[in-house]
Motif scaffolding. Structure first.
Motif, PDB file in Angstrom:
ATOM      1  N   LYS A 281       0.636  -1.465  -0.215  1.00  0.00           N
ATOM      2  CA  LYS A 281       0.068  -0.080   0.166  1.00  0.00           C
ATOM      3  C   LYS A 281       0.579   0.942   0.127  1.00  0.00           C
ATOM      4  N   GLU A 282       2.513   1.345   0.703  1.00  0.00           N
ATOM      5  CA  GLU A 282       2.994   2.354   1.379  1.00  0.00           C
ATOM      6  C   GLU A 282       3.990   2.179  -0.669  1.00  0.00           C
TER       7      GLU A 282
ATOM      8  N   ASP B 149       2.083   1.083  -3.538  1.00  0.00           N
ATOM      9  CA  ASP B 149       0.934   2.128  -4.269  1.00  0.00           C
ATOM     10  C   ASP B 149       0.704   3.898  -3.993  1.00  0.00           C
ATOM     11  N   GLN B 150       0.862   4.137  -2.563  1.00  0.00           N
ATOM     12  CA  GLN B 150       0.546   5.457  -2.930  1.00  0.00           C
ATOM     13  C   GLN B 150       1.529   6.610  -2.585  1.00  0.00           C
ATOM     14  N   GLY B 151       3.505   5.704  -3.272  1.00  0.00           N
ATOM     15  CA  GLY B 151       4.706   6.548  -3.018  1.00  0.00           C
ATOM     16  C   GLY B 151       4.878   6.928  -2.196  1.00  0.00           C
ATOM     17  N   THR B 152       4.321   6.787  -0.847  1.00  0.00           N
ATOM     18  CA  THR B 152       5.646   6.687   0.150  1.00  0.00           C
ATOM     19  C   THR B 152       6.410   5.882   0.703  1.00  0.00           C
TER      20      THR B 152
ATOM     21  N   CYS C  34       7.174  12.954  -5.905  1.00  0.00           N
ATOM     22  CA  CYS C  34       6.784  12.877  -7.349  1.00  0.00           C
ATOM     23  C   CYS C  34       5.059  13.066  -7.280  1.00  0.00           C
TER      24      CYS C  34
ATOM     25  N   ALA D   9       2.635  11.011  -7.200  1.00  0.00           N
ATOM     26  CA  ALA D   9       1.857  10.568  -6.444  1.00  0.00           C
ATOM     27  C   ALA D   9       1.534  11.135  -5.519  1.00  0.00           C
ATOM     28  N   TYR D  10       0.803  11.524  -4.357  1.00  0.00           N
ATOM     29  CA  TYR D  10       1.040  12.718  -3.266  1.00  0.00           C
ATOM     30  C   TYR D  10       1.860  12.528  -2.369  1.00  0.00           C
ATOM     31  N   SER D  11       1.939  10.932  -2.198  1.00  0.00           N
ATOM     32  CA  SER D  11       2.603  10.275  -1.243  1.00  0.00           C
ATOM     33  C   SER D  11       3.092  10.997  -0.099  1.00  0.00           C
ATOM     34  N   LEU D  12       1.477  11.142   0.319  1.00  0.00           N
ATOM     35  CA  LEU D  12       1.099  11.501   1.346  1.00  0.00           C
ATOM     36  C   LEU D  12       0.373  10.407   2.620  1.00  0.00           C
ATOM     37  N   ILE D  13       0.496   9.994   3.743  1.00  0.00           N
ATOM     38  CA  ILE D  13      -0.181   9.002   4.238  1.00  0.00           C
ATOM     39  C   ILE D  13      -1.911   9.610   4.290  1.00  0.00           C
ATOM     40  N   PRO D  14      -2.031   9.136   3.883  1.00  0.00           N
ATOM     41  CA  PRO D  14      -3.824   9.792   4.212  1.00  0.00           C
ATOM     42  C   PRO D  14      -4.340   9.453   5.651  1.00  0.00           C
TER      43      PRO D  14
ATOM     44  N   TYR E 261       7.609  12.799   8.557  1.00  0.00           N
ATOM     45  CA  TYR E 261       8.709  12.909   6.855  1.00  0.00           C
ATOM     46  C   TYR E 261       9.919  14.196   7.613  1.00  0.00           C
TER      47      TYR E 261
END
Lengths: 360, 213
Positions: A189-190, A192-195, B70, B72-77, B88
């Motif tokens: 999931k990580e 997938d989210q780009g995190t 990047c 994708a937002y790359s945030l933790i929803p 971060y």
């Protein structure tokens, strides 16, 4: 009216979709094949191979003939001979021994009571052979086989409490669920989210990312073990062996499940793929082939040797040994070696996998 | 020496050459736009610059810390805006006090104050992009790399984000920003136009006008 061409278009699209989507292929072909193999060929309540120990303290010739008759059965193998009833515990701790037959002023059969699915079959098989033996020895009519029927004793679970059976399996399933499936899908999931990619841009190492993600799941699964332990105490099932060794086993198995979950996550791109692969590769084989529901002794060659390498089989063996039979580390060294080896191997391969395969 | 120097970099994926012998420098405080159609090689070049993948050939030299945003937002929803910033900030090794100070500065600059305690999954996409940007600059990087930051945003949000990028570059940060919106080229000091892995034009936006619609 429905045009034939329109319907065909949807059918063709769906067929292409199925064969080009790995998740659909896994669900449609691998899963049914696995279930067919497991339930159609592998599993049964019959025993193909059973190790037993025998005791004949007075070196009775008749007893030796009886043991020879028992060993003539291709499903039974006498692996140990003991000299006193004090050695019965030690006999059960070795060679996956399922029963001990004592010939001393009558015949007594000690059966491991912690595997209820096997008890009826083992009891029936051994008493039949012994009855046949008496009938052959005394030419039937002259000998009352009923009066001389062997006495059956269920060791480790004398009252055949049903609660003994599900406990190791419950722990096994909880660990696979929390440590493998949820951890693996969470990592993907990580991705997938780009995190995950962004975390890789920070000074964090791959190992730190994975360890940081894994520790909460480890703590949650360990919390569940404590709950299961509390439930065991509630039902009057005490841990007979060392409590420290018991928790060591649970921790090691949890780490093993995590490593396998990480390995699968490192090979997949999407959380759904991890979920399905964990289900097929980890959950189904470990639950159905580990000896939790169906005995490993009911499996034929070569499946029996293959499933003994499953982490679930090693865990169930060691769990029953430590918790129910009170065995120590030396008697369970085999399962511990299997779990440690698989943990280290799976973790190292997953680290390489995560390093090589960055999210798109 | 420029903060970013890329010399003859090549990257192949099997038989496909995604980036082919590309060279590019980015000066201090300069905004360089990386333009091109999808599949032109922009993201691959950026990923090599961020050390996320290794080039097959050539050399990349980066002087200073990189901030990366990047596609994708790359945030933790599941975390709030504040928790994302703190998370971060901690990963970049910043002290709690520094993170708190930076959060205050960034929140007022990007007008994120009122969303600080809102979970990211409940945030409108324009504000998610602002948060993504604030995370990229939380550790005051000398180089800022933005991979299609305005993708999917409405024109108002795009304008607001470009304002942030421009004001941040004015403080001396080198910025590389990829986009497929050709009108955004005019916000950059220089543009590099990529096509099938090559830079086919490099210079001021007006000099590359024939490649921009």
């Amino acid at each position: 009216m429905l045009k034939k061409g329109l319907l065909n278009s949807v059918i063709v699209k769906e067929v292409r979709h199925i064969f080009r989507d790995p998740v659909s292929c896994l669900l449609l072909f691998l899963m049914p094949a696995l279930i067919l193999i497991i339930f159609g060929f592998a599993l049964s309540f019959e025993i193909h191979h059973m190790n037993i120990a025998v005791m004949n303290p007075s070196h009775n010739v008749e007893a030796e003939r009886m043991f020879a008759k028992i060993e003539a059965n291709p499903k039974i193998n006498i692996t140990q001979r003991i000299d006193s009833v004090d050695q019965i515990d030690a006999a059960f701790a070795k060679d996956n021994t399922r029963a001990v037959i004592v010939y001393d002023n009558g015949v007594e059969i000690f059966i491991d009571g912690t595997s209820p699915t096997l008890i009826a079959y083992m009891e029936g098989m051994l008493t039949n052979i012994i009855s046949e033996f008496w009938a052959e020895e005394y030419h039937a009519a002259a000998f009352d086989t009923n009066a001389n029927a062997p006495q059956i004793r269920y060791i480790y679970n004398p009252s055949l409490k049903k609660e003994y059976m599900p406990v190791p399996g419950l722990v096994l399933m909880i660990f696979i669920l929390v440590s493998s499936i949820v951890l693996g899908t969470s990592i993907n999931k990580e991705k997938d989210q780009g995190t995950y990619k962004l975390m890789r841009m920070t000074p964090l190492t791959n190992f730190q990312i994975i360890a940081g993600k894994s520790i909460p799941y480890f703590l949650i699964s360990f919390f569940h073990v404590l709950v299961v332990y509390a439930v065991c105490l509630l039902f009057g099932i005490a841990i007979k062996g060392s409590l420290a060794l018991f928790f060591c086993l649970c921790i090691l198995y949890s780490l093993c499940c995590m490593s396998l979950g990480l390995l699968i996550a490192s090979l997949c791109d999407r959380p759904l793929e991890v979920l399905i692969l964990c289900w097929i590769v980890l959950f189904i084989p470990n639950v159905f082939l580990s000896g939790f529901i169906f005995s490993v002794d009911s499996l034929g060659f070569p499946l029996k040797d293959l499933v003994s390498a499953l982490p679930g089989t090693a865990f169930i063996d060691a769990f029953r040994g430590i918790a129910y039979k009170g065995t120590g580390f030396n008697e369970n060294i085999g399962p511990f070696v299997i779990l440690i080896t698989e943990t280290v191997l799976a973790f190292c391969i997953s680290l390489v996998g995560f390093r090589r395969k960055l999210p798109k | 020496m420029n903060p970013v120097e890329i010399h003859n970099v090549t990257k192949r994926f099997g038989s496909l050459t995604a980036v082919d012998n590309v060279s590019l420098n980015i000066g201090k405080g300069e905004i360089v736009g990386l333009l091109g159609a999808n599949g032109a090689g922009k993201t691959t070049l950026i990923r090599m610059l961020c050390s996320l993948i290794k080039p097959d050939g050539g050399d990349i030299q980066v002087e200073g810390r990189i901030g990366y945003m990047c596609q994708a937002y790359s945030l933790i929803p599941e975390l709030t805006v504040h928790e994302n910033i703190v998370f971060y900030g901690a990963l970049y090794g910043l002290d709690k006090e520094v993170v708190a100070r930076r959060e205050e500065q960034i929140a007022s600059l990007l007008q994120l104050d009122r969303y600080l305690n809102r979970q990211v999954k409940h945030l409108p996409s324009g504000w998610r992009q602002s948060l993504s940007f604030s995370i990229a600059i939380i550790h005051t990087p000398e180089i800022l790399i933005l991979d299609e930051p305005t993708s999917g945003l409405d024109s108002l949000s795009r304008r607001r984000l470009w304002k942030m990028i421009t004001s941040y570059a004015e403080s001396g940060t080198s910025v590389l920003v990829s986009t497929h919106y050709q009108d955004e080229a005019y916000n950059c000091g220089r543009v590099a136009i990529m096509n099938t892995g090559h830079i086919i034009a490099l210079g001021a936006p007006n000099d590359c006008r024939e490649y921009l619609c």
